[in-house]
Design a protein around this motif. Structure first.
Motif, PDB file in Angstrom:
ATOM      1  N   VAL A 156      51.851  42.656 -10.699  1.00  0.00           N
ATOM      2  CA  VAL A 156      52.266  43.856 -10.034  1.00  0.00           C
ATOM      3  C   VAL A 156      51.134  44.140  -9.197  1.00  0.00           C
ATOM      4  CG1 VAL A 156      52.812  46.308 -10.422  1.00  0.00           C
ATOM      5  CG2 VAL A 156      53.361  44.669 -12.184  1.00  0.00           C
ATOM      6  N   GLU A 157      51.493  44.467  -8.004  1.00  0.00           N
ATOM      7  CA  GLU A 157      50.297  44.631  -6.968  1.00  0.00           C
ATOM      8  C   GLU A 157      50.271  45.926  -6.260  1.00  0.00           C
ATOM      9  OE1 GLU A 157      48.527  42.473  -2.965  1.00  0.00           O
ATOM     10  OE2 GLU A 157      50.537  41.667  -3.621  1.00  0.00           O
ATOM     11  N   PRO A 158      49.111  46.530  -6.716  1.00  0.00           N
ATOM     12  CA  PRO A 158      48.955  47.865  -6.205  1.00  0.00           C
ATOM     13  C   PRO A 158      48.641  47.813  -4.821  1.00  0.00           C
ATOM     14  CG  PRO A 158      47.535  47.611  -8.253  1.00  0.00           C
ATOM     15  CD  PRO A 158      48.247  46.173  -7.884  1.00  0.00           C
ATOM     16  N   LEU A 159      49.138  48.674  -3.904  1.00  0.00           N
ATOM     17  CA  LEU A 159      48.722  48.545  -2.576  1.00  0.00           C
ATOM     18  C   LEU A 159      47.906  49.987  -2.052  1.00  0.00           C
ATOM     19  CD1 LEU A 159      52.282  47.956  -1.123  1.00  0.00           C
ATOM     20  CD2 LEU A 159      50.469  46.260  -1.734  1.00  0.00           C
ATOM     21  N   GLY A 160      46.876  49.632  -1.358  1.00  0.00           N
ATOM     22  CA  GLY A 160      45.805  50.500  -0.807  1.00  0.00           C
ATOM     23  C   GLY A 160      46.194  51.465  -0.018  1.00  0.00           C
ATOM     24  N   PHE A 161      47.326  51.328   0.891  1.00  0.00           N
ATOM     25  CA  PHE A 161      47.553  52.279   1.868  1.00  0.00           C
ATOM     26  C   PHE A 161      47.944  53.663   1.334  1.00  0.00           C
ATOM     27  CE2 PHE A 161      49.571  48.135   3.330  1.00  0.00           C
ATOM     28  CZ  PHE A 161      48.602  47.664   4.273  1.00  0.00           C
ATOM     29  N   PRO A 162      47.556  54.602   2.200  1.00  0.00           N
ATOM     30  CA  PRO A 162      47.606  56.180   1.516  1.00  0.00           C
ATOM     31  C   PRO A 162      49.268  56.289   1.473  1.00  0.00           C
ATOM     32  CG  PRO A 162      46.221  55.981   3.317  1.00  0.00           C
ATOM     33  CD  PRO A 162      46.749  54.463   3.231  1.00  0.00           C
ATOM     34  N   ARG A 163      50.024  55.500   2.046  1.00  0.00           N
ATOM     35  CA  ARG A 163      51.471  55.814   1.883  1.00  0.00           C
ATOM     36  C   ARG A 163      52.118  55.072   0.655  1.00  0.00           C
ATOM     37  NH1 ARG A 163      50.622  52.147   6.467  1.00  0.00           N
ATOM     38  NH2 ARG A 163      51.452  50.204   5.876  1.00  0.00           N
ATOM     39  N   SER A 164      51.438  54.309   0.264  1.00  0.00           N
ATOM     40  CA  SER A 164      51.781  53.645  -1.132  1.00  0.00           C
ATOM     41  C   SER A 164      52.108  54.481  -2.272  1.00  0.00           C
ATOM     42  CB  SER A 164      50.714  52.684  -1.639  1.00  0.00           C
ATOM     43  OG  SER A 164      51.158  51.799  -2.933  1.00  0.00           O
ATOM     44  N   SER A 165      53.128  53.934  -3.028  1.00  0.00           N
ATOM     45  CA  SER A 165      53.512  54.852  -4.416  1.00  0.00           C
ATOM     46  C   SER A 165      52.821  54.144  -5.401  1.00  0.00           C
ATOM     47  CB  SER A 165      54.983  54.697  -4.489  1.00  0.00           C
ATOM     48  OG  SER A 165      55.193  53.308  -4.467  1.00  0.00           O
ATOM     49  N   LEU A 166      51.867  53.248  -5.185  1.00  0.00           N
ATOM     50  CA  LEU A 166      50.971  52.626  -6.465  1.00  0.00           C
ATOM     51  C   LEU A 166      49.757  52.258  -5.693  1.00  0.00           C
ATOM     52  CD1 LEU A 166      50.528  51.757  -9.289  1.00  0.00           C
ATOM     53  CD2 LEU A 166      51.766  49.924  -9.012  1.00  0.00           C
ATOM     54  N   ARG A 167      48.673  52.958  -5.741  1.00  0.00           N
ATOM     55  CA  ARG A 167      47.415  52.443  -5.294  1.00  0.00           C
ATOM     56  C   ARG A 167      46.342  52.222  -6.266  1.00  0.00           C
ATOM     57  NH1 ARG A 167      44.824  56.516  -1.563  1.00  0.00           N
ATOM     58  NH2 ARG A 167      43.885  54.814  -0.390  1.00  0.00           N
ATOM     59  N   SER A 168      46.445  52.821  -7.475  1.00  0.00           N
ATOM     60  CA  SER A 168      45.432  52.806  -8.476  1.00  0.00           C
ATOM     61  C   SER A 168      45.683  51.584  -9.439  1.00  0.00           C
ATOM     62  CB  SER A 168      45.362  54.147  -9.152  1.00  0.00           C
ATOM     63  OG  SER A 168      44.694  53.988 -10.506  1.00  0.00           O
ATOM     64  N   LYS A 169      44.702  50.957  -9.764  1.00  0.00           N
ATOM     65  CA  LYS A 169      44.744  49.714 -10.773  1.00  0.00           C
ATOM     66  C   LYS A 169      44.890  50.169 -12.168  1.00  0.00           C
ATOM     67  CE  LYS A 169      42.511  46.000  -8.183  1.00  0.00           C
ATOM     68  NZ  LYS A 169      42.180  46.648  -7.300  1.00  0.00           N
ATOM     69  N   GLN A 170      43.846  51.660 -11.922  1.00  0.00           N
ATOM     70  CA  GLN A 170      43.659  52.382 -13.340  1.00  0.00           C
ATOM     71  C   GLN A 170      45.002  52.687 -13.874  1.00  0.00           C
ATOM     72  OE1 GLN A 170      40.292  52.930 -15.151  1.00  0.00           O
ATOM     73  NE2 GLN A 170      42.100  52.923 -16.747  1.00  0.00           N
ATOM     74  N   ASP A 171      45.891  53.386 -13.211  1.00  0.00           N
ATOM     75  CA  ASP A 171      47.148  53.948 -13.386  1.00  0.00           C
ATOM     76  C   ASP A 171      48.113  52.733 -13.934  1.00  0.00           C
ATOM     77  OD1 ASP A 171      46.448  56.654 -12.635  1.00  0.00           O
ATOM     78  OD2 ASP A 171      47.767  56.470 -10.740  1.00  0.00           O
ATOM     79  N   LEU A 172      47.933  51.701 -13.299  1.00  0.00           N
ATOM     80  CA  LEU A 172      48.876  50.529 -13.571  1.00  0.00           C
ATOM     81  C   LEU A 172      48.678  49.923 -14.698  1.00  0.00           C
ATOM     82  CD1 LEU A 172      50.869  48.399 -13.062  1.00  0.00           C
ATOM     83  CD2 LEU A 172      49.288  47.079 -11.677  1.00  0.00           C
TER      84      LEU A 172
END
Length: 271
Positions: free
Chosen positions: A135-151
Motif C-alpha cells: 500500500v503506497e501513501p501518496l504525499g500530494f495534498p490531494r491524496s486520500s492517504l498521505r500518512s504512513k502512521q495512519d496506514l
C-alpha cells in the motif's frame, strides 16, 4: 542496497529488453505495471512472463496496480481479484494498491473509514493467495492517504501486518512532510529525484521525478541510509515518471551512474 527497477522508469522498453536492462544493472528484481501505454508483459501470458523473469536471474518483486483501492466497490474488488490471479500465475511476490488521488474522499473520518473498509475486505483475499499487498501513501495534498502512521495503525488494528506492507517512496515521503519511516513494515522502497531548484514542495509532481544525483532535493541518500541502518533489507526500486528520464538515449548508462552515485554516498557515510 538491493537494486530493483520499476518499468515506469523505462516505459518505452519492451518487456524482454526491460528484463535485460535490470539484469545488466545488477538488480535483484523488477516491478511490472498494468498502467503503461502497452499491454501487460507485452501481451505475453503471465506464466511465460514469470518464467522469463526467473530465467533472467531476477525476482518479480511487484505487480502494479489497483487504483483507487480505498474507494471500495464491486468493481475494485474485481480488479483486486484479477490482479491477484495474474500475480499467482506469474509468480509475483506482491501486488500494489494505490489510494485515491483526485482531491475527493479526503475528509478525516471518511479517509480512515474508507481505508479500513478496503483493507478489511482485501485481507482475506491476499491471505488465501499467499501474497503481500503493498500500500503506497501518496504525499500530494490531494491524496486520500498521505500518512504512513495512519496506514500502519489501520493495518495493526486489523491484525493484518502479515499480508500488508507499506511502500516508502522517497518523493512522497518528502511531500508528506517526512516523519517516521517504519522499516519493519516496509515492503519496498521507491526512489526518484527532483533537481529543479525553482520548485516548491507543493509544486512537485510526478513529471519532475528524475534520476538521483548530487543535485537531488528529496534527500534520497539520507532516507535510504536511515532505512538500511534501521534494518530494512528489501528492494530499492527506481521509479521515475519524468518525460526527460523516459527520453534518455542510454538509460543503462544513466541508471548505472545514478545507482553508483547513491552507493558511493552510502559507503562514505558508512566509513
Amino acid at each position: 542496497m538491493k537494486r530493483a527497477l520499476n518499468h515506469m522508469t523505462v516505459p518505452h522498453l519492451g518487456f524482454e529488453p526491460f528484463l535485460a536492462l535490470a539484469s545488466a544493472l545488477d538488480c535483484i528484481g523488477v516491478e511490472v505495471r498494468n498502467d503503461l501505454d502497452r499491454p501487460l508483459f507485452d501481451g505475453i501470458d503471465a506464466v511465460t512472463a514469470g518464467q522469463m523473469v526467473r530465467d533472467s536471474g531476477l525476482r518479480l518483486v511487484g505487480l502494479s496496480q489497483v487504483y483507487p483501492f480505498n474507494s471500495w466497490s464491486t468493481d475494485i474488488e474485481s480488479k483486486v481479484r484479477d490482479l491477484i490471479g495474474i500475480a499467482k500465475a506469474c509468480g509475483a511476490e506482491t501486488i500494489s494498491l494505490i489510494p485515491r488521488n483526485d482531491g475527493t474522499e479526503c475528509g478525516n473520518g471518511e479517509r480512515h473509514a474508507n481505508l479500513r473498509i478496503a483493507l478489511k475486505n482485501i485481507k482475506p483475499m491476499v491471505e488465501e493467495a499467499g501474497l503481500i499487498a503493498l500500500v503506497e501513501p501518496l504525499g500530494f495534498p490531494r491524496s486520500s492517504l498521505r500518512s504512513k502512521q495512519d496506514l500502519v495503525d489501520t493495518i495493526e488494528a486489523l491484525d493484518a501486518s502479515h499480508v500488508f506492507r507499506i511502500v516508502h517512496d522517497t518523493f512522497h515521503h518528502t511531500l508528506a512532510g517526512g516523519g517516521p519511516i517504519f522499516p519493519a513494515q516496509t515492503g519496498i522502497v521507491h526512489i526518484s529525484g527532483v533537481v529543479d531548484p525553482s520548485l516548491g514542495l507543493d509544486q512537485m509532481e510526478d513529471a519532475h521525478r528524475v534520476l538521483v544525483d548530487a543535485k537531488d532535493r528529496l534527500g534520497n541518500v539520507a532516507q535510504i541510509r536511515a532505512l538500511l541502518q534501521a534494518g530494512y533489507d528489501g528492494p530499492v526500486s527506481y521509479e521515475c515518471f519524468s518525460p526527460e528520464t523516459h527520453a534518455l538515449p542510454d538509460p543503462e548508462r544513466a541508471l548505472r551512474q545514478s545507482f553508483e552515485f547513491i552507493s558511493s554516498q552510502l559507503a562514505v557515510e558508512a566509513a
